[in-house]
Design a protein around this motif. Structure first.
Motif, short mmCIF file in Angstrom:
data_model
loop_
_atom_site.label_atom_id
_atom_site.label_comp_id
_atom_site.label_asym_id
_atom_site.label_seq_id
_atom_site.Cartn_x
_atom_site.Cartn_y
_atom_site.Cartn_z
N VAL A 1 -8.86 -4.77 1.06
CA VAL A 1 -8.02 -5.40 2.07
C VAL A 1 -7.99 -6.90 1.89
O VAL A 1 -8.89 -7.50 1.31
CB VAL A 1 -8.54 -5.05 3.49
CG1 VAL A 1 -8.46 -3.56 3.74
CG2 VAL A 1 -9.96 -5.56 3.70
N ILE B 1 -6.70 -8.25 10.06
CA ILE B 1 -6.68 -6.97 10.75
C ILE B 1 -5.31 -6.30 10.66
O ILE B 1 -4.28 -6.95 10.48
CB ILE B 1 -7.08 -7.13 12.22
CG1 ILE B 1 -6.04 -7.98 12.99
CG2 ILE B 1 -8.47 -7.76 12.34
CD1 ILE B 1 -6.24 -7.99 14.48
N THR B 2 -5.32 -4.98 10.83
CA THR B 2 -4.09 -4.18 10.84
C THR B 2 -3.94 -3.35 12.10
O THR B 2 -2.90 -2.71 12.30
CB THR B 2 -4.06 -3.24 9.63
OG1 THR B 2 -5.24 -2.40 9.65
CG2 THR B 2 -4.02 -4.01 8.32
N GLN C 1 -12.08 -4.66 14.47
CA GLN C 1 -11.86 -4.76 13.02
C GLN C 1 -12.24 -6.14 12.52
O GLN C 1 -12.83 -6.28 11.44
CB GLN C 1 -10.39 -4.45 12.70
CG GLN C 1 -10.00 -3.00 12.88
CD GLN C 1 -8.51 -2.79 12.65
OE1 GLN C 1 -7.70 -3.70 12.88
NE2 GLN C 1 -8.15 -1.61 12.21
N THR D 1 -8.28 -10.76 2.87
CA THR D 1 -9.20 -11.54 3.70
C THR D 1 -8.66 -12.96 3.86
O THR D 1 -7.78 -13.40 3.12
CB THR D 1 -10.60 -11.60 3.07
OG1 THR D 1 -10.51 -12.22 1.78
CG2 THR D 1 -11.20 -10.21 2.92
N SER E 1 -4.80 -11.48 12.46
CA SER E 1 -4.01 -10.91 11.37
C SER E 1 -3.76 -11.92 10.26
O SER E 1 -3.39 -11.56 9.14
CB SER E 1 -2.67 -10.38 11.90
OG SER E 1 -1.81 -11.46 12.24
N ALA F 1 -11.77 -9.92 7.23
CA ALA F 1 -10.56 -9.15 6.93
C ALA F 1 -9.41 -9.56 7.84
O ALA F 1 -9.61 -9.89 9.02
CB ALA F 1 -10.84 -7.65 7.09
N ASN G 1 -11.35 -1.21 8.29
CA ASN G 1 -10.41 -2.09 7.61
C ASN G 1 -9.96 -1.47 6.30
O ASN G 1 -10.47 -1.79 5.22
CB ASN G 1 -11.04 -3.47 7.39
CG ASN G 1 -11.18 -4.24 8.68
OD1 ASN G 1 -10.23 -4.38 9.44
ND2 ASN G 1 -12.39 -4.71 8.96
N PRO H 1 -14.60 -7.06 6.14
CA PRO H 1 -13.74 -6.40 5.14
C PRO H 1 -14.34 -5.14 4.54
O PRO H 1 -13.60 -4.31 3.98
CB PRO H 1 -13.54 -7.49 4.07
CG PRO H 1 -14.70 -8.42 4.25
CD PRO H 1 -15.02 -8.40 5.70
#
Length: 480
Positions: free
Chosen positions: A185, A198-199, A162, A187, A249, A196, A172, A167
Motif C-alpha cells: 500500500v 487509508i482506504t 487503519q 504510504t 488518505s 499508510a 491496509n 502499512p
C-alpha cells in the motif's frame, strides 16, 4: 479458495437473476441499496470475498439493472404520471457519438469489451431520471439523506483505525486485482510518522477520497437545512471525521476541495439565505472551530503526515491544476478522429481482456495523468467534445437548480452538489466508479424542479408539493 472463470461466471449468472428479480420488486429500495453497496463493496472485495473481487465489483450495477427494468420498462402508474425535463436530445447525441466513435472502433477487437466501455461511461446516467421520483416528500428526503450521511461515521472510524494500524496491517490492503498489489500500500509522511494512506471501506485510495468529498458536501448541505438536534451529529461527528479522513488518505485534492466548498457555502450564507435553518452562519463557524480543534487534538499525526506529503511532493499546485489541460495537449498528438476505442484505458477492461483471452489491441491506448486525456485518447475528438458538453450541462443544471430555488433543504443541497459537479469536471469520473455514481445521483437530485405532471385531474386530490414562484424561481416538486 480461488474460483475458476467458469465457476465465477456460473455463480455470477445465478446471482444476477436473483438480484435483478429482487430489485424489480421495489425500484426505490433497489436504488437505496445500490447507493449503500457503493460504500461497502470495497470492504467485501478486500476482506470478505477477495476471491470473487470481480463479481463484487458489478454488485451495485446488477441491483441498478433490476431497478432500471422496473422504472423504465414496467413503471407503476405513479411513475407514468410524471416526466423529468432533462436534456434528452443531448443525451441521445452523447449515446450515438459514443457508439459511433468509441464502441465501433475496430481497435477494441471485441463486442463484449465495446459494450463494457459504454457501460463505464453511461451506466449511471439513468439515475438522473429516477432520483427526482425517489422521494415522496421533503420530510422523507431529509430523513433518508440524513440517515445516508450517518454512514460517514463508521467508515471514518475504520479509516482512523487503519491509520493507526500502519502499512503492515491486514486492514491496509487493496482489492485483489491483476493490476494491483493487494498488500503493497501507498504510504506518506517520513521517519517515525510514516504510515499508510487509508482506504476505508473502498477498494483504493481514490474511492475513499471521493467519498470524503461527497459526504462532506452532503453533511454541509444538511447542516444548513436542518433546524433540529440532528445538527449536532453533523457538527460533532460527520464533519470533523470526514476532514480527518481526508488528511489520513493523503489526498490533496480531497482536502483542498473540502476547504473550497466550505468557503463557498460560508460566503454564500453571509450574503443570502441558503436553507431553512436558522443561524446558519454561526453554526458553520462553530463547525470550522470544531474541525480545527479536533484535527489538532485528536489527529495531529495525520496533519503532520499530510503536510509532509504536501510540502515534499514532486509536483506543484499549479502543475496539478494544469494536468487536465496538459493531458489533452499530449493526447492530441497521439489520437486521430476515432481514438483508440472506448474503455481501452480502464483497468477493468484490461482485466476482462486477459480473463476472456481476447487478443491484445493493435494499438495500445496511452495513459495520461488526467482523465481528460484518457477520454480524448479513447473517443477521439467528436466523442471528447460531446462528452464534456454533457458533463458541463450537468454542472449547469445543478447551478440553475440552486439559483432558482428559494431557501429550502433542496437549495442547500443543490449548492453543494453544484460544487461537487464543478470540482469533478476535470477529475476522474469514468475511471472512478464511486465518483460516477455520486455524480449522476447528485445531478438527478438537482433535476427535481424539472418534474412535470402528465395527468390533468378534474377535482382536487392530494398532489405533490406545487411549485412556488419567486421572480420565476421554482422549488422542487416531490412525488407524493
Amino acid at each position: 479458495m480461488k474460483f475458476s472463470l467458469q465457476q465465477m461466471m456460473m455463480l455470477g449468472a445465478v446471482g444476477t437473476v436473483f438480484i435483478v428479480l429482487l430489485a424489480m420488486m421495489n425500484w426505490r429500495r433497489a436504488v437505496y441499496a445500490a447507493m449503500i453497496v457503493a460504500l461497502f463493496e470495497g470492504a467485501i472485495r478486500k476482506w470478505i470475498f477477495p476471491q470473487g473481487s470481480e463479481l463484487v465489483y458489478f454488485f451495485k450495477d446488477i441491483i441498478l439493472f433490476g431497478a432500471y427494468l422496473k422504472f423504465f420498462m414496467f413503471p407503476d402508474p405513479d411513475i407514468r404520471a410524471w416526466r423529468v425535463r432533462a436534456p434528452a436530445t443531448l443525451i441521445t447525441v452523447v449515446c450515438i457519438t459514443l457508439v459511433m466513435f468509441g464502441a465501433l472502433n475496430a481497435n477494441i477487437g471485441s463486442i463484449t469489451l465495446a459494450g463494457y466501455g459504454l457501460k463505464i461511461y453511461l451506466w449511471y446516467v439513468p439515475l438522473g431520471f429516477m432520483i427526482p421520483l425517489l422521494f415522496r416528500n421533503e420530510a422523507q428526503m431529509t430523513t433518508m439523506l440524513f440517515r445516508y450521511s450517518l454512514f460517514a461515521i463508521p467508515i471514518c472510524l475504520l479509516g482512523a483505525v487503519q491509520f493507526v494500524a500502519g502499512p503492515g496491517s491486514w486492514l491496509n490492503v487493496y482489492a485483489a486485482s491483476e493490476f494491483a498489489d493487494t498488500h503493497q500500500v501507498a504510504t506518506f509522511g517520513t521517519g517515525a510518522v510514516a504510515t499508510a494512506r487509508i482506504t476505508g471501506t473502498f477498494s483504493y485510495i481514490s474511492g475513499h477520497a471521493v467519498f470524503v468529498q461527497f459526504f462532506f458536501i452532503l453533511s454541509l448541505g444538511l447542516l444548513t437545512g436542518i433546524n433540529d438536534k440532528r445538527r449536532w451529529v453533523l457538527l460533532l461527528g460527520n464533519l470533523p471525521l470526514l476532514v480527518a479522513n481526508g488528511l489520513m488518505s493523503g489526498s490533496r485534492g480531497a482536502v483542498f476541495s473540502m476547504l473550497i466548498v466550505g468557503a463557498i457555502v460560508g460566503a454564500t450564507s453571509t450574503v443570502s439565505k441558503v436553507g431553512k435553518a436558522r443561524n446558519t452562519l454561526p453554526y458553520l463557524m462553530l463547525g470550522a472551530v470544531l474541525i480545527v480543534f479536533g484535527i489538532n487534538v485528536f489527529f495531529s499525526k495525520a496533519l503532520t503526515a499530510f503536510e509532509t506529503r504536501r510540502t515534499y511532493a514532486g509536483d506543484s499546485t499549479f502543475g496539478r491544476i494544469m494536468y487536465p489541460v496538459s493531458s489533452v495537449l499530449l493526447a492530441a498528438k497521439e489520437v486521430d478522429l476515432m481514438g483508440f476505442g472506448i474503455g481501452m484505458s480502464h483497468p477493468a477492461s484490461m482485466a476482462m481482456r486477459s480473463a476472456l483471452k481476447i487478443d491484445p489491441p493493435n494499438l495500445r491506448c496511452p495513459v495520461y495523468d488526467a482523465e481528460t486525456g484518457q477520454v480524448l485518447a479513447e473517443l477521439g475528438w467528436p466523442g471528447f467534445v460531446v462528452w464534456y458538453l454533457f458533463r458541463m450541462a450537468m454542472v449547469w443544471q445543478c447551478w440553475v437548480a440552486f439559483q432558482r430555488s428559494p431557501p429550502s433543504m433542496f437549495r442547500s443541497l443543490a449548492l453543494g452538489f453544484f460544487c461537487y459537479e464543478l470540482l469533478l469536471l476535470p477529475g476522474s469520473f469514468i475511471l472512478n466508479h464511486t465518483a460516477n455514481v455520486f455524480a449522476c445521483a447528485a445531478w438527478g437530485f438537482c433535476l427535481i424542479p424539472n418534474l412535470e405532471s402528465l395527468v390533468r385531474r378534474a377535482r382536487p386530490v392530494q398532489a405533490p408539493q406545487q411549485a412556488l414562484h419567486r421572480r420565476g424561481s421554482r422549488v422542487p416538486r416531490l412525488h407524493d
